[in-house]
Design a protein around this motif. Sequence first.
Motif, PDB file in Angstrom:
ATOM      1  N   UNK A 227       3.324 -23.618  -2.432  1.00  0.00           N
ATOM      2  CA  UNK A 227       3.519 -25.065  -2.508  1.00  0.00           C
ATOM      3  C   UNK A 227       2.659 -25.768  -1.455  1.00  0.00           C
ATOM      4  N   UNK A 228       2.681 -25.211  -0.247  1.00  0.00           N
ATOM      5  CA  UNK A 228       1.891 -25.808   0.835  1.00  0.00           C
ATOM      6  C   UNK A 228       0.404 -25.687   0.534  1.00  0.00           C
ATOM      7  N   UNK A 229       0.029 -24.545  -0.077  1.00  0.00           N
ATOM      8  CA  UNK A 229      -1.380 -24.337  -0.411  1.00  0.00           C
ATOM      9  C   UNK A 229      -1.814 -25.383  -1.444  1.00  0.00           C
ATOM     10  N   UNK A 230      -0.928 -25.590  -2.436  1.00  0.00           N
ATOM     11  CA  UNK A 230      -1.247 -26.563  -3.484  1.00  0.00           C
ATOM     12  C   UNK A 230      -1.395 -27.958  -2.891  1.00  0.00           C
ATOM     13  N   UNK A 231      -0.484 -28.269  -1.942  1.00  0.00           N
ATOM     14  CA  UNK A 231      -0.550 -29.592  -1.304  1.00  0.00           C
ATOM     15  C   UNK A 231      -1.860 -29.757  -0.557  1.00  0.00           C
ATOM     16  N   UNK A 232      -2.221 -28.692   0.157  1.00  0.00           N
ATOM     17  CA  UNK A 232      -3.443 -28.735   0.945  1.00  0.00           C
ATOM     18  C   UNK A 232      -4.665 -28.901   0.034  1.00  0.00           C
TER      19      UNK A 232
ATOM     20  N   UNK B  85      -0.032 -26.065  -8.728  1.00  0.00           N
ATOM     21  CA  UNK B  85       0.959 -25.086  -9.231  1.00  0.00           C
ATOM     22  C   UNK B  85       1.197 -23.966  -8.203  1.00  0.00           C
ATOM     23  N   UNK B  86       2.447 -23.782  -7.745  1.00  0.00           N
ATOM     24  CA  UNK B  86       2.733 -22.687  -6.806  1.00  0.00           C
ATOM     25  C   UNK B  86       3.146 -21.384  -7.507  1.00  0.00           C
ATOM     26  N   UNK B  87       2.877 -21.287  -8.809  1.00  0.00           N
ATOM     27  CA  UNK B  87       3.058 -20.026  -9.563  1.00  0.00           C
ATOM     28  C   UNK B  87       4.500 -19.535  -9.579  1.00  0.00           C
ATOM     29  N   UNK B  88       5.424 -20.420  -9.863  1.00  0.00           N
ATOM     30  CA  UNK B  88       6.819 -19.987  -9.824  1.00  0.00           C
ATOM     31  C   UNK B  88       7.246 -19.262 -11.092  1.00  0.00           C
TER      32      UNK B  88
ATOM     33  N   UNK C 239      10.082 -27.028 -13.993  1.00  0.00           N
ATOM     34  CA  UNK C 239       8.997 -26.882 -13.016  1.00  0.00           C
ATOM     35  C   UNK C 239       9.445 -27.390 -11.640  1.00  0.00           C
ATOM     36  N   UNK C 240       9.271 -26.535 -10.622  1.00  0.00           N
ATOM     37  CA  UNK C 240       9.808 -26.845  -9.298  1.00  0.00           C
ATOM     38  C   UNK C 240       9.079 -27.996  -8.615  1.00  0.00           C
ATOM     39  N   UNK C 241       7.833 -28.244  -9.052  1.00  0.00           N
ATOM     40  CA  UNK C 241       7.068 -29.303  -8.378  1.00  0.00           C
ATOM     41  C   UNK C 241       6.709 -30.450  -9.321  1.00  0.00           C
TER      42      UNK C 241
ATOM     43  N   UNK D  93      11.096 -16.689  -1.385  1.00  0.00           N
ATOM     44  CA  UNK D  93      11.195 -18.055  -0.851  1.00  0.00           C
ATOM     45  C   UNK D  93       9.943 -18.396  -0.043  1.00  0.00           C
ATOM     46  N   UNK D  94       9.562 -17.426   0.798  1.00  0.00           N
ATOM     47  CA  UNK D  94       8.390 -17.664   1.645  1.00  0.00           C
ATOM     48  C   UNK D  94       7.137 -17.805   0.781  1.00  0.00           C
ATOM     49  N   UNK D  95       7.031 -16.989  -0.271  1.00  0.00           N
ATOM     50  CA  UNK D  95       5.825 -17.038  -1.102  1.00  0.00           C
ATOM     51  C   UNK D  95       5.733 -18.352  -1.881  1.00  0.00           C
ATOM     52  N   UNK D  96       6.887 -18.827  -2.385  1.00  0.00           N
ATOM     53  CA  UNK D  96       6.876 -20.107  -3.118  1.00  0.00           C
ATOM     54  C   UNK D  96       6.510 -21.245  -2.170  1.00  0.00           C
TER      55      UNK D  96
END
Length: 747
Positions: A608-613, A676-679, A718-720, A601-604
């Motif tokens: 996600x936050x990294x992708x947003x940034x 992409x947060x690599x889910x 896809x989660x995002x 959960x923390x890694x996703x």
Amino acid sequence: MDMAARHHEQRLFFSTGTRHGEGVDAIEGLGLWPAVFARYRDLTRLRYDFPLVLVDRGPVAGTLRSLSSVVDEVLQEIAPRGIGGERLRKHVLRLEREIRVLLAGGSGGRLAELWAEATPRLAAPGDPSAEGVLTHIAEKLQLDGEVVDCDRAMPARVLTHLWEGAQHRKAKAFRTTIDRLVIKLSDILRAAFIHSQAGQGADALRASLGGGHRDTFDFNAMSRLVARNVPKDELPAARRRRIEGALAVLQSQRFFPDPRLADRPDPPESYAFRYDNCAAAAAAYRERLPRLAEVVKAISIAELEADGAYVDTRHDAFFANFDERALSADDIALFPDYLVCVPPDRADAPENAGMMDMLSAGLPVKVLIEATDLLEEASVGTGHFAFGVRQVRLANTATGLGGVFVVQTASSNLYALRERCAQAFAHRGAGLVSVYAGAGAVGELPPYLTAAAAMESRAFPAFTYDPYAGDNQAARFALADNPQPEADWPVTPFEYADETLQRVIEETPFTVADFVLCDARYAGHFARVPRERWNDAMIPADEWLARDPKSVGDAIPYVLAVDPDNTLQRVILDTRLMQIAARCRTFWHRLQEQGGVHNSHAEILLAREKAKWEQARAKELENLTAAAVASAPAAAGPVAETAPVAAGSAPAAAADAVPAAPERNPDEAWIETARCPSCNECQNINDKVFKYNENKQAYITDVKLGTYRQLVEAAEACQVSIIHPGKPWNPNEPGLEELIARAEAFK
Ligand code: SF4
């Protein structure tokens, strides 16, 4: 024989477990140990956590000490620093080793006894002083107790000792309260007697006066004078009954009876609190509950009476209905805890079937369960073995019961977890300690090393769970003491001499295959490969496990072992053993997540936050670039650092090269790769169409490697929501009308 043929024999063994031809030798009788254990062949030469002293004398009675720590403490106290104390230190360290030798040879006893037994064995003809010095030091020891080695019986002895320590502390607090109340109630009764007619009678007055003056007084005359107008009994009958009743209960209770009554005729006999099965402990607890409620009621009444706060009109009705239903957790915590040491072969017996119910009910019971065999027959008659999931999951299941303090560890790590075990025994409510002490395994390894192998290899990882440590999992759950908890397998440097006698240091993993190698029952899953047949297809087991199963090809996994001459060997493994290892690793991953290591959960969320940034940064750059272009009329056109990636393009290169943004065809499938947060969801649907770039972010290779249905399903999974399926490439694909409608949402 050529290389390919030799390799074929190894492959045959790997696939079928059948040794056929040369170069795949049976390991039965070779006395192989995991290579990293080579340095532990003689445990008596090592200073480590064992043996332990179960301290029952001195200021730290009720605790555990390692023999080495006791010796260090003595040396610190008596041996002068530097060279002056060197001779003394040598004597004492030799004595420590001698005690280890005695224990390894089957001796036992208390520290003082073993010290005395070992001392004459060190006396050298040329140096008679040693014996005298060591005898003198023995007198300085501040503590004593049974000394136990890391054998199969050790966990029960150690945990019983810690439980006794906890009960002793409880008994002390309980007796202090009871003794105080007994004195108070007795004082009330005594004062009432003195002020009563009976207390003012001639005999009572005579008895209250010192012997020397008895003959000079006329006690009859004195009694007539002082007893005038004295009530028959100062205490109302109901109050007297209440006080005498409470006093009788406190004095006769059998939970922590008064030790001073032991030599009186018919003293209250203490209840037993140690059991070897859960059913008997639960039955005893329930049977005694009404007695326990009586004692709590007597304590409450006594407290009120002692403070003069008992009000009949208010308290009578309350205490008239007081029974076990009125008990609080605080009340029950005053009383002894039950200890159940389940014998290793009785864990599945009917009398222990109610263990989980007992724990979840929060009974004040501490259960020691010993994992018997981590490797079990998968099914009768197959001759195959499986990873003992039930044994490993038991403690983990208990963490979900709520309110249960759980400790799981190998016996080799018990000393390191002594504080947590002591906390488990001090915990209000139920506790479970699950220990693996090397039971079930057959081989030459001492129990200490078998247990250590189970823990190192993740077959039996250590963890603790304190339900009241905090309001989140991070505070409650700890992956206690497992080596390198972030890794799949711990790695240690292993030093050896190669064939040219050159010193080599190699980082060597310890996998579950190394643990299985310690167990002679499963020797059939290993084959030794002579050095002249080592080849490049042989790869370390951890590396084999780390590879994608589809890309492992012809590789054969092996582990390093040493024979009794400490000659390095390579031992290949069969496919069944590798399946077990993979399964064990899966359980370890789940435990890691519980312990906050590689939490998915923390890694996703992080990805996600990294992708947003990154997206925000790209946008910012785009704006800056656009502004620069606007102010430079000669420029060619807008540029973007993270242009959307079209099917078949190379996304990593796109990010680096800052190309001009392509005019995107709305009918073409594409992914917003930078977000992409690599889910993995898209790759689970089709790992040919969807691949990761070097930043582990997804892009589309070629839509023709899959169907339009898969593109739409991936977009939905896809989660995002960054997959855009475009239009179908194959007009003949069934169900297109419905799929196109579903794809509308991802345009
Ligand atoms: S499904 Fe989406 S988020 Fe997950 S890997 Fe594929 S593109 Fe990335």
